[in-house]
Design an enzyme around this catalytic site. Structure first.
Site, PDB file in Angstrom:
ATOM      1  N   ARG A 207      -6.981  20.063 -19.055  1.00 28.85           N
ATOM      2  CA  ARG A 207      -5.851  19.600 -18.228  1.00 28.85           C
ATOM      3  C   ARG A 207      -6.249  19.167 -16.825  1.00 28.85           C
ATOM      4  O   ARG A 207      -5.645  18.236 -16.292  1.00 28.85           O
ATOM      5  CB  ARG A 207      -4.710  20.613 -18.238  1.00 28.85           C
ATOM      6  CG  ARG A 207      -4.928  21.906 -17.573  1.00 28.85           C
ATOM      7  CD  ARG A 207      -4.436  23.063 -18.417  1.00 28.85           C
ATOM      8  NE  ARG A 207      -5.408  23.410 -19.419  1.00 28.85           N
ATOM      9  CZ  ARG A 207      -5.154  23.482 -20.727  1.00 28.85           C
ATOM     10  NH1 ARG A 207      -3.951  23.263 -21.161  1.00 28.85           N
ATOM     11  NH2 ARG A 207      -6.112  23.803 -21.576  1.00 28.85           N
ATOM     12  N   THR A 208      -7.235  19.793 -16.225  1.00 28.69           N
ATOM     13  CA  THR A 208      -7.616  19.348 -14.876  1.00 28.69           C
ATOM     14  C   THR A 208      -8.179  17.931 -14.974  1.00 28.69           C
ATOM     15  O   THR A 208      -7.820  17.047 -14.184  1.00 28.69           O
ATOM     16  CB  THR A 208      -8.659  20.301 -14.247  1.00 28.69           C
ATOM     17  OG1 THR A 208      -8.165  21.629 -14.374  1.00 28.69           O
ATOM     18  CG2 THR A 208      -8.907  19.974 -12.791  1.00 28.69           C
TER      19      THR A 208
ATOM     20  N   LYS B 270     -33.730  12.652 -17.210  1.00 21.08           N
ATOM     21  CA  LYS B 270     -35.077  12.147 -16.888  1.00 21.08           C
ATOM     22  C   LYS B 270     -35.646  12.856 -15.664  1.00 21.08           C
ATOM     23  O   LYS B 270     -36.664  12.456 -15.118  1.00 21.08           O
ATOM     24  CB  LYS B 270     -35.002  10.644 -16.606  1.00 21.08           C
ATOM     25  CG  LYS B 270     -34.566   9.806 -17.781  1.00 21.08           C
ATOM     26  CD  LYS B 270     -34.585   8.329 -17.408  1.00 21.08           C
ATOM     27  CE  LYS B 270     -33.273   7.661 -17.748  1.00 21.08           C
ATOM     28  NZ  LYS B 270     -33.099   6.395 -17.076  1.00 21.08           N
TER      29      LYS B 270
ATOM     30  N   ARG C 151     -15.879  18.874 -11.294  1.00 23.79           N
ATOM     31  CA  ARG C 151     -15.870  20.277 -11.762  1.00 23.79           C
ATOM     32  C   ARG C 151     -17.315  20.627 -12.077  1.00 23.79           C
ATOM     33  O   ARG C 151     -18.001  19.873 -12.770  1.00 23.79           O
ATOM     34  CB  ARG C 151     -15.005  20.454 -12.993  1.00 23.79           C
ATOM     35  CG  ARG C 151     -15.200  21.842 -13.606  1.00 23.79           C
ATOM     36  CD  ARG C 151     -14.212  22.158 -14.685  1.00 23.79           C
ATOM     37  NE  ARG C 151     -12.888  22.397 -14.141  1.00 23.79           N
ATOM     38  CZ  ARG C 151     -11.905  22.949 -14.837  1.00 23.79           C
ATOM     39  NH1 ARG C 151     -12.096  23.325 -16.091  1.00 23.79           N
ATOM     40  NH2 ARG C 151     -10.717  23.132 -14.301  1.00 23.79           N
TER      41      ARG C 151
HETATM   42  N1   CP Z   1      -6.250  25.274 -15.719  1.00 21.25           N
HETATM   43  C1   CP Z   1      -7.399  24.603 -15.967  1.00 21.25           C
HETATM   44  O1   CP Z   1      -8.267  24.466 -15.097  1.00 21.25           O
HETATM   45  O2   CP Z   1      -7.474  24.066 -17.223  1.00 21.25           O
HETATM   46  P1   CP Z   1      -8.690  23.217 -17.790  1.00 21.25           P
HETATM   47  O3   CP Z   1      -9.888  24.127 -17.794  1.00 21.25           O
HETATM   48  O4   CP Z   1      -8.260  22.778 -19.159  1.00 21.25           O
HETATM   49  O5   CP Z   1      -8.911  22.065 -16.857  1.00 21.25           O
END
Ligand code: CP
Length: 354
Positions: A91-92, A120, A141
């Protein structure tokens, strides 16, 4: 201290910079008195939060028809973003992707370092710098603590900096999750968050969502937190110290039912076993910390049930149909809150509010 003197002071040394208190770092990630990089939940103050909630609400309404959507799509149609998500996300990732598209931003993505030249031998730092050559925004992330912060720090020292948004880093920070969680509270309680009691349940020790949401409590009055967890997964001392410093009431317990009864919002979380060193999650009985249909009868009539998702068995599927179950709306709120944040970072938020 402004950015220039901060740069001089730290002599562009990452280790020295990392050692600064968050409050000392924030100016480095601020431009023209506006958040430039979004890295820490502590960067949000009440004024920014409530402004973003208004922008999110406006975007939501605006894009219900074709003309409104076309207007939103035109706002940042000259920008490109890189979504660098090398830790699993549903979702993020998708809410950021769609938030970019709502604003007209073109997107590219890396979700696996094995498809980039990191295979590499290129360092992650050089990789990210390369991406930044082609885009105007990095949304990231990363499993390594502080890597997102380091990326923003590196970017700010280049001649072509681009803003960096933290989509979850290490087990410490998930600032935009906290933003959307608070937006969900704001919408659920008609803007009245002050004085609410929030019960956070589950793996509080290693959950970055509960940590980030705890930081945001400093922006509201008379908040009360109830931390409900097995003793192995209690909230870390740094967060408890932060709450004490800001005079935010909290209570720790392992009594699930007693805790959730008192709450205006029950925030469930899953066990973060991806952070296990030697299977420690499997040794803890977490079955007492699950929300079942029966618990709907003991929580307050107007309480809401939240979860950052994904869930395992912390909330029974039968709970989903209760009007107080807010987690599906919560994840959709993420798209609007993130679109509002991106519009704010690029300074087009005022065009939305008129
Ligand atoms: N809440 C959340 O961070 O979900 P995801 O890990 O699916 O992005």
């Amino acid at each position: 201290m402004d950015r220039t003197s901060l740069m001089t002071n730290i002599e562009t040394n990452w280790e020295k910079f990392l050692d600064l208190q968050i409050s000392g770092k924030i100016p480095f990630f601020t431009k023209n008195e506006r958040m430039y990089d979004c890295l820490f939940a502590q960067q949000f103050n009440r004024e920014i939060l409530e402004h973003l909630f208004k922008v999110a609400g406006f975007l939501r309404k605006l894009t219900k028809n074709k003309e409104g959507m076309e207007f939103a799509n035109s706002l940042l149609s000259h920008k490109r973003a890189m979504l660098y998500f090398v830790q699993p996300s549903t979702r993020t990732f998708f809410s950021f992707l769609n938030a970019c598209h709502i604003l007209g931003i073109k997107t590219g993505e890396i979700r696996d370092t094995s498809t980039s030249s990191e295979l590499k031998g290129e360092t992650p730092e050089d990789s990210v710098r390369t991406f930044s050559s082609y885009v105007d925004l990095i949304i990231m992330r990363h499993p390594t603590p502080n890597f997102v912060e380091k990326t923003a720090w590196l970017m700010n020292k280049t001649k072509r900096p681009v803003p960096v948004i933290n989509g979850g880093s290490g087990k410490d920070q998930h600032p935009t999750q906290a933003l959307l969680d608070l937006y969900t509270l704001y919408r659920s309680f008609n803007g009245e968050i002050d004085g609410k009691t929030i019960a956070m349940v589950g793996d509080l020790k290693r959950g970055r969502t509960v940590r980030s949401l705890s930081y945001l409590m400093k922006n509201y009055k008379n908040m009360k937190l109830i931390f409900i967890s097995p003793k192995e997964f209690k909230m870390e001392k740094d967060i408890l110290d932060f709450l004490k410093k800001h005079e935010i009431t909290f209570h720790e317990t392992d009594k699930f039912e007693e805790g959730i009864k008192q709450a205006d919002a029950v925030y469930m979380t899953r066990i973060q076993n991806e952070h296990d060193k030697s299977g420690e999650s499997g040794k803890v009985d977490v079955s007492r910390f699950c929300f079942n249909k029966e618990h709907l009868n003991i929580i307050k009539k107007n309480a809401i049930i939240m979860h950052p998702l994904p869930r395992r068995n912390e909330i029974a599927v039968e709970v989903d149909d209760d009007p107080r179950a807010m987690y599906w709306r919560q994840e959709r709120n993420g798209m609007w809150a993130r679109a509002a944040l991106i519009s704010y970072i690029f300074g087009v938020d005022d065009k939305l509010l008129g």
